[in-house]
Design a protein around this motif. Structure first.
Motif, PDB file in Angstrom:
ATOM      1  N   ALA A 130       0.530  13.528  -6.029  1.00  0.00           N
ATOM      2  CA  ALA A 130       0.139  12.189  -5.591  1.00  0.00           C
ATOM      3  C   ALA A 130      -0.206  11.303  -6.785  1.00  0.00           C
ATOM      4  CB  ALA A 130      -1.046  12.280  -4.639  1.00  0.00           C
ATOM      5  N   ILE A 131      -0.930  11.862  -7.733  1.00  0.00           N
ATOM      6  CA  ILE A 131      -1.259  11.107  -8.949  1.00  0.00           C
ATOM      7  C   ILE A 131       0.014  10.713  -9.696  1.00  0.00           C
ATOM      8  CG2 ILE A 131      -2.303  11.301 -11.247  1.00  0.00           C
ATOM      9  CD1 ILE A 131      -4.502  13.029  -9.927  1.00  0.00           C
ATOM     10  N   ASP A 132       0.926  11.654  -9.833  1.00  0.00           N
ATOM     11  CA  ASP A 132       2.180  11.373 -10.543  1.00  0.00           C
ATOM     12  C   ASP A 132       2.963  10.265  -9.842  1.00  0.00           C
ATOM     13  OD1 ASP A 132       1.556  13.340 -12.369  1.00  0.00           O
ATOM     14  OD2 ASP A 132       2.856  14.857 -11.449  1.00  0.00           O
ATOM     15  N   MET A 133       3.052  10.345  -8.518  1.00  0.00           N
ATOM     16  CA  MET A 133       3.796   9.333  -7.766  1.00  0.00           C
ATOM     17  C   MET A 133       3.164   7.957  -7.928  1.00  0.00           C
ATOM     18  SD  MET A 133       6.418   8.684  -5.835  1.00  0.00           S
ATOM     19  CE  MET A 133       6.951  10.362  -5.407  1.00  0.00           C
ATOM     20  N   ALA A 134       1.847   7.908  -7.849  1.00  0.00           N
ATOM     21  CA  ALA A 134       1.148   6.626  -8.020  1.00  0.00           C
ATOM     22  C   ALA A 134       1.312   6.093  -9.442  1.00  0.00           C
ATOM     23  CB  ALA A 134      -0.322   6.788  -7.667  1.00  0.00           C
ATOM     24  N   ARG A 135       1.311   6.991 -10.405  1.00  0.00           N
ATOM     25  CA  ARG A 135       1.469   6.575 -11.802  1.00  0.00           C
ATOM     26  C   ARG A 135       2.857   5.970 -12.043  1.00  0.00           C
ATOM     27  NH1 ARG A 135      -2.541   5.688 -14.447  1.00  0.00           N
ATOM     28  NH2 ARG A 135      -3.407   7.791 -14.428  1.00  0.00           N
ATOM     29  N   TRP A 136       3.887   6.627 -11.527  1.00  0.00           N
ATOM     30  CA  TRP A 136       5.242   6.118 -11.721  1.00  0.00           C
ATOM     31  C   TRP A 136       5.424   4.732 -11.101  1.00  0.00           C
ATOM     32  CZ3 TRP A 136       7.355  11.283  -9.406  1.00  0.00           C
ATOM     33  CH2 TRP A 136       7.217  12.307 -10.367  1.00  0.00           C
ATOM     34  N   THR A 137       4.851   4.531  -9.934  1.00  0.00           N
ATOM     35  CA  THR A 137       5.092   3.299  -9.172  1.00  0.00           C
ATOM     36  C   THR A 137       3.990   2.259  -9.363  1.00  0.00           C
ATOM     37  OG1 THR A 137       4.002   4.275  -7.234  1.00  0.00           O
ATOM     38  CG2 THR A 137       6.393   4.558  -7.402  1.00  0.00           C
ATOM     39  N   GLU A 138       3.006   2.566 -10.185  1.00  0.00           N
ATOM     40  CA  GLU A 138       1.814   1.721 -10.338  1.00  0.00           C
ATOM     41  C   GLU A 138       2.108   0.242 -10.582  1.00  0.00           C
ATOM     42  OE1 GLU A 138      -2.367   1.702 -12.915  1.00  0.00           O
ATOM     43  OE2 GLU A 138      -0.742   3.050 -13.473  1.00  0.00           O
ATOM     44  N   PRO A 139       3.099  -0.120 -11.392  1.00  0.00           N
ATOM     45  CA  PRO A 139       3.327  -1.553 -11.641  1.00  0.00           C
ATOM     46  C   PRO A 139       3.763  -2.342 -10.403  1.00  0.00           C
ATOM     47  CG  PRO A 139       4.410  -0.198 -13.311  1.00  0.00           C
ATOM     48  CD  PRO A 139       4.009   0.710 -12.198  1.00  0.00           C
ATOM     49  N   TYR A 140       4.228  -1.633  -9.366  1.00  0.00           N
ATOM     50  CA  TYR A 140       4.846  -2.303  -8.221  1.00  0.00           C
ATOM     51  C   TYR A 140       4.032  -2.176  -6.935  1.00  0.00           C
ATOM     52  CZ  TYR A 140       8.459  -1.708 -11.698  1.00  0.00           C
ATOM     53  OH  TYR A 140       9.149  -1.699 -12.890  1.00  0.00           O
ATOM     54  N   ILE A 141       2.879  -1.543  -6.998  1.00  0.00           N
ATOM     55  CA  ILE A 141       2.046  -1.355  -5.807  1.00  0.00           C
ATOM     56  C   ILE A 141       0.668  -1.959  -6.049  1.00  0.00           C
ATOM     57  CG2 ILE A 141       3.280   0.718  -5.054  1.00  0.00           C
ATOM     58  CD1 ILE A 141       0.966   2.371  -6.241  1.00  0.00           C
ATOM     59  N   ASP A 142      -0.040  -2.238  -4.956  1.00  0.00           N
ATOM     60  CA  ASP A 142      -1.343  -2.893  -5.049  1.00  0.00           C
ATOM     61  C   ASP A 142      -2.477  -1.993  -4.551  1.00  0.00           C
ATOM     62  OD1 ASP A 142      -0.215  -5.657  -5.729  1.00  0.00           O
ATOM     63  OD2 ASP A 142       0.799  -5.195  -3.841  1.00  0.00           O
ATOM     64  N   TRP A 143      -2.269  -1.356  -3.400  1.00  0.00           N
ATOM     65  CA  TRP A 143      -3.255  -0.456  -2.817  1.00  0.00           C
ATOM     66  C   TRP A 143      -2.674   0.952  -2.823  1.00  0.00           C
ATOM     67  CZ3 TRP A 143      -6.094  -2.794   2.057  1.00  0.00           C
ATOM     68  CH2 TRP A 143      -6.573  -4.070   1.734  1.00  0.00           C
ATOM     69  N   ILE A 144      -3.529   1.958  -3.024  1.00  0.00           N
ATOM     70  CA  ILE A 144      -3.090   3.350  -3.001  1.00  0.00           C
ATOM     71  C   ILE A 144      -3.811   4.073  -1.870  1.00  0.00           C
ATOM     72  CG2 ILE A 144      -2.985   5.543  -4.249  1.00  0.00           C
ATOM     73  CD1 ILE A 144      -2.983   3.938  -6.856  1.00  0.00           C
ATOM     74  N   GLU A 145      -3.039   4.617  -0.960  1.00  0.00           N
ATOM     75  CA  GLU A 145      -3.605   5.334   0.185  1.00  0.00           C
ATOM     76  C   GLU A 145      -3.639   6.839  -0.072  1.00  0.00           C
ATOM     77  OE1 GLU A 145      -1.966   6.777   4.467  1.00  0.00           O
ATOM     78  OE2 GLU A 145      -1.752   4.618   4.057  1.00  0.00           O
ATOM     79  N   VAL A 146      -4.834   7.398  -0.034  1.00  0.00           N
ATOM     80  CA  VAL A 146      -4.983   8.850  -0.018  1.00  0.00           C
ATOM     81  C   VAL A 146      -4.792   9.252   1.436  1.00  0.00           C
ATOM     82  CG1 VAL A 146      -6.449  10.800  -0.606  1.00  0.00           C
ATOM     83  CG2 VAL A 146      -6.637   8.659  -1.906  1.00  0.00           C
TER      84      VAL A 146
ATOM     85  N   GLN B 222       0.862  -1.188   0.000  1.00  0.00           N
ATOM     86  CA  GLN B 222       0.000   0.000   0.000  1.00  0.00           C
ATOM     87  C   GLN B 222       0.895   1.233   0.000  1.00  0.00           C
ATOM     88  OE1 GLN B 222      -3.385   0.065   2.704  1.00  0.00           O
ATOM     89  NE2 GLN B 222      -2.886   2.148   3.342  1.00  0.00           N
ATOM     90  N   LEU B 223       0.793   2.037  -1.057  1.00  0.00           N
ATOM     91  CA  LEU B 223       1.590   3.249  -1.159  1.00  0.00           C
ATOM     92  C   LEU B 223       0.870   4.387  -0.451  1.00  0.00           C
ATOM     93  CD1 LEU B 223       4.040   4.768  -2.366  1.00  0.00           C
ATOM     94  CD2 LEU B 223       2.593   5.265  -4.358  1.00  0.00           C
ATOM     95  N   ALA B 224       1.492   4.938   0.590  1.00  0.00           N
ATOM     96  CA  ALA B 224       0.898   6.028   1.360  1.00  0.00           C
ATOM     97  C   ALA B 224       1.340   7.366   0.782  1.00  0.00           C
ATOM     98  CB  ALA B 224       1.308   5.933   2.830  1.00  0.00           C
ATOM     99  N   LEU B 225       0.374   8.168   0.375  1.00  0.00           N
ATOM    100  CA  LEU B 225       0.640   9.459  -0.261  1.00  0.00           C
ATOM    101  C   LEU B 225       0.217  10.580   0.676  1.00  0.00           C
ATOM    102  CD1 LEU B 225      -0.705   8.435  -3.768  1.00  0.00           C
ATOM    103  CD2 LEU B 225       1.708   8.679  -3.114  1.00  0.00           C
TER     104      LEU B 225
ATOM    105  N   ILE C 230       9.464   5.082  -0.253  1.00  0.00           N
ATOM    106  CA  ILE C 230       9.271   5.143  -1.703  1.00  0.00           C
ATOM    107  C   ILE C 230       9.163   6.581  -2.175  1.00  0.00           C
ATOM    108  CG2 ILE C 230       7.684   4.614  -3.602  1.00  0.00           C
ATOM    109  CD1 ILE C 230       7.040   1.975  -2.190  1.00  0.00           C
ATOM    110  N   THR C 231       8.263   7.347  -1.557  1.00  0.00           N
ATOM    111  CA  THR C 231       7.952   8.677  -2.089  1.00  0.00           C
ATOM    112  C   THR C 231       9.104   9.669  -1.944  1.00  0.00           C
ATOM    113  OG1 THR C 231       6.924   9.405   0.010  1.00  0.00           O
ATOM    114  CG2 THR C 231       5.490   8.354  -1.619  1.00  0.00           C
ATOM    115  N   LYS C 232       9.978   9.451  -0.955  1.00  0.00           N
ATOM    116  CA  LYS C 232      11.101  10.362  -0.755  1.00  0.00           C
ATOM    117  C   LYS C 232      12.422   9.770  -1.244  1.00  0.00           C
ATOM    118  CE  LYS C 232       9.052  12.974   3.061  1.00  0.00           C
ATOM    119  NZ  LYS C 232       9.218  13.432   4.466  1.00  0.00           N
ATOM    120  N   ALA C 233      12.349   8.631  -1.875  1.00  0.00           N
ATOM    121  CA  ALA C 233      13.558   8.012  -2.417  1.00  0.00           C
ATOM    122  C   ALA C 233      14.075   8.816  -3.609  1.00  0.00           C
ATOM    123  CB  ALA C 233      13.265   6.578  -2.839  1.00  0.00           C
ATOM    124  N   ALA C 234      15.368   8.730  -3.848  1.00  0.00           N
ATOM    125  CA  ALA C 234      15.946   9.416  -5.009  1.00  0.00           C
ATOM    126  C   ALA C 234      15.322   8.908  -6.297  1.00  0.00           C
ATOM    127  CB  ALA C 234      17.462   9.212  -5.022  1.00  0.00           C
TER     128      ALA C 234
END
Length: 235
Positions: free
Chosen positions: A15-31, A4-7, A212-216
């Motif tokens: 948030a949309i951009d981050m979820a889009r980039w990582t979409e293939p590797y995540i299952d749940w998206i947390e708003v 679950q990617l926490a945004l 994930i979200t703050k990674a280089a």
């Protein structure tokens, strides 16, 4: 284990951009709670519109006014909404009933709950029970080690749940329910090195934010989490 990617602490577009980039590797998206507080249900609506095939979690952290807040989340497209386990029992019960009416899910955040409260909440077997190290614990007092924020902080109880130590081990009413009997999520300060130690809880959901979200390179970070979970799952 689902990732679950926490945004949090970003704009809706970020948030949309981050979820889009990582979409293939995540299952749940947390708003995240901060997105909901700053932008309201528009943040949930946007995420469900952009990612209709993902499980969308509205981390509203309901503590009161259960039906109203959960219906807001579900109407906006959330598949899962969160309630604090430390809230009044009637609030949790109403959240569960509202989810059943809508055909959606509940995540119970166990932050700052006692073993007795957790045992009482265990009757909600359909809910996901989230064992959570808070952001404030991570940044202001909870000792972080190489395996993440999963040690005991003096005076705070179990850092994984943020428990209050209400009763000594073996005291009447202090028995806890085995995590194996529940749907478990783990959140707070999770890094790659945390994952082997979390396997004992058999979590259904691993909630990852800043790792994930703050990674280089967020895409590479998300891929690493997915790869690690798959390898551990094959053991």
């Amino acid at each position: 284990m689902n990732i679950q990617l926490a945004l949090d602490r970003m704009s809706i577009q970020e948030a949309i951009d981050m979820a889009r980039w990582t979409e293939p590797y995540i299952d749940w998206i947390e708003v995240g709670t901060s997105l909901i507080k700053e932008f309201g249900m528009a943040s949930v609506e946007a995420m469900k519109r952009e990612f209709p095939g993902k499980v969308i979690v509205a981390d509203v952290k309901t503590f009161d006014n259960a039906i109203y807040e959960f219906e807001l989340c579900y109407r906006a497209g959330a598949d899962v909404a969160t309630v604090m386990g430390a809230s009044p029992p009637v609030t949790v019960d109403l959240c569960i009933k509202t989810a059943r009416t809508w055909g959606r899910q509940v995540m119970i955040d166990l932050l700052h709950t006692t073993p007795e409260e957790q045992a009482a909440l265990a009757r909600y077997r359909e809910a996901v029970h989230c064992r959570h190290v808070s952001k404030d614990q991570q940044e202001n007092g909870t000792h972080l080690t190489g395996t993440g924020a999963y040690g005991n902080a003096p005076g705070t109880g179990d850092a994984l749940t943020g428990n209050r130590r209400a009763a000594p081990s073996g005291a009447p009413g202090s028995a806890s329910v085995s995590p194996a009997e529940l749907r478990i999520a783990a959140a707070g300060g999770i890094i790659l090195d945390s994952l082997p130690g979390l396997l004992a809880m058999k979590p259904e959901v691993i909630i990852v934010g800043s790792s994930i979200t703050k990674a280089a390179d967020p895409v590479a970070a998300a891929r690493s989490f997915q790869d690690c979970i798959r390898k551990l799952g094959r053991r």
